[in-house]
Design an enzyme around this catalytic site. Structure first.
Site, PDB file in Angstrom:
ATOM      1  N   THR A  33       1.231  -1.142   0.422  1.00  0.00           N
ATOM      2  CA  THR A  33       0.307   0.075   0.087  1.00  0.00           C
ATOM      3  C   THR A  33       0.871   1.043   0.304  1.00  0.00           C
ATOM      4  O   THR A  33       2.059   0.742   0.682  1.00  0.00           O
ATOM      5  CB  THR A  33      -1.255  -0.131   0.863  1.00  0.00           C
ATOM      6  OG1 THR A  33      -2.248   1.041   0.672  1.00  0.00           O
ATOM      7  CG2 THR A  33      -0.612   0.133   2.499  1.00  0.00           C
ATOM      8  N   CYS A  84      -2.565   7.742   7.458  1.00  0.00           N
ATOM      9  CA  CYS A  84      -3.096   6.331   8.386  1.00  0.00           C
ATOM     10  C   CYS A  84      -1.652   5.417   8.130  1.00  0.00           C
ATOM     11  O   CYS A  84      -0.545   5.399   8.114  1.00  0.00           O
ATOM     12  CB  CYS A  84      -3.274   5.784   6.224  1.00  0.00           C
ATOM     13  SG  CYS A  84      -4.458   7.465   5.287  1.00  0.00           S
ATOM     14  N   HIS A 111      -5.437  -0.754   5.306  1.00  0.00           N
ATOM     15  CA  HIS A 111      -5.104   0.798   4.937  1.00  0.00           C
ATOM     16  C   HIS A 111      -5.764   1.116   5.631  1.00  0.00           C
ATOM     17  O   HIS A 111      -7.263   1.630   5.210  1.00  0.00           O
ATOM     18  CB  HIS A 111      -4.662   0.885   3.809  1.00  0.00           C
ATOM     19  CG  HIS A 111      -3.959   2.101   3.329  1.00  0.00           C
ATOM     20  ND1 HIS A 111      -3.246   2.276   2.382  1.00  0.00           N
ATOM     21  CD2 HIS A 111      -4.469   3.531   3.675  1.00  0.00           C
ATOM     22  CE1 HIS A 111      -2.601   4.421   2.331  1.00  0.00           C
ATOM     23  NE2 HIS A 111      -4.041   4.419   3.596  1.00  0.00           N
TER      24      HIS A 111
END
Length: 162
Positions: free
Chosen positions: A23, A29, A46
């Site tokens: 990711t 995040c 994620h």
């Protein structure tokens, strides 16, 4: 030949070794990599936000939230034959990407995401065996469930493997 599965923002995917998952753009995040140590099943989420109950219509994308995304990732891994009692996690991200003069809790999304991820993993009995969180820079990760290696790349930094 192995494949690297792409996990988008507010997304999650499972994979079976030798495949891996990646990711991009983990700022505030958090990337949550979970692996069954007795098998070849792994997964990567994620996580964008800490708590689905604080947002209206939050059930439209359960992968977006720590409290619902991690539960769904574990559920999907178990559907592939993984055992929760053998699962371990590694996490990365949760940065403070911008300086806010107020420093209110609401503006500290990265810190809140990391806390929420840790809380949910603890509730599920999944130990965190490594982490690279906080600070002020974004990260891109690649997770290999076969070995458990979590490769973390950041602009201007050396590759870190945890």
């Amino acid at each position: 030949m192995s494949e690297i599965v792409k996990v988008g923002m507010a997304d999650l995917k499972t994979c079976i070794a030798p495949d891996g998952a990646t990711t991009l753009g983990l700022g505030s995040c958090v990337g949550v990599a979970i692996r069954d140590t007795g098998g070849k099943v792994g997964g990567l989420a994620h996580v964008m936000l800490p708590d689905s109950t604080a947002i209206k219509n939050s059930q439209t994308n359960i992968a977006k939230f720590a409290d619902t995304g991690i539960v769904e990732l574990v559920r999907q891994m178990e559907a592939l034959g993984a055992s929760k009692r053998r699962m371990v996690a590694k996490i990365a991200g949760g940065a403070t990407m911008f300086n806010y003069t107020g420093k209110t809790d609401a503006m500290q999304v990265g810190n809140r995401n990391v806390e929420a991820v840790k809380k949910k993993l603890a509730e599920l009995g999944i130990p965190i065996i490594a982490e690279d969180t906080g600070l002020n820079y974004g990260r891109t990760v690649i997770f290999y469930p076969e070995t458990g290696e979590f490769h973390i790349k950041a602009v201007g930094k050396e590759l870190t493997i945890i």
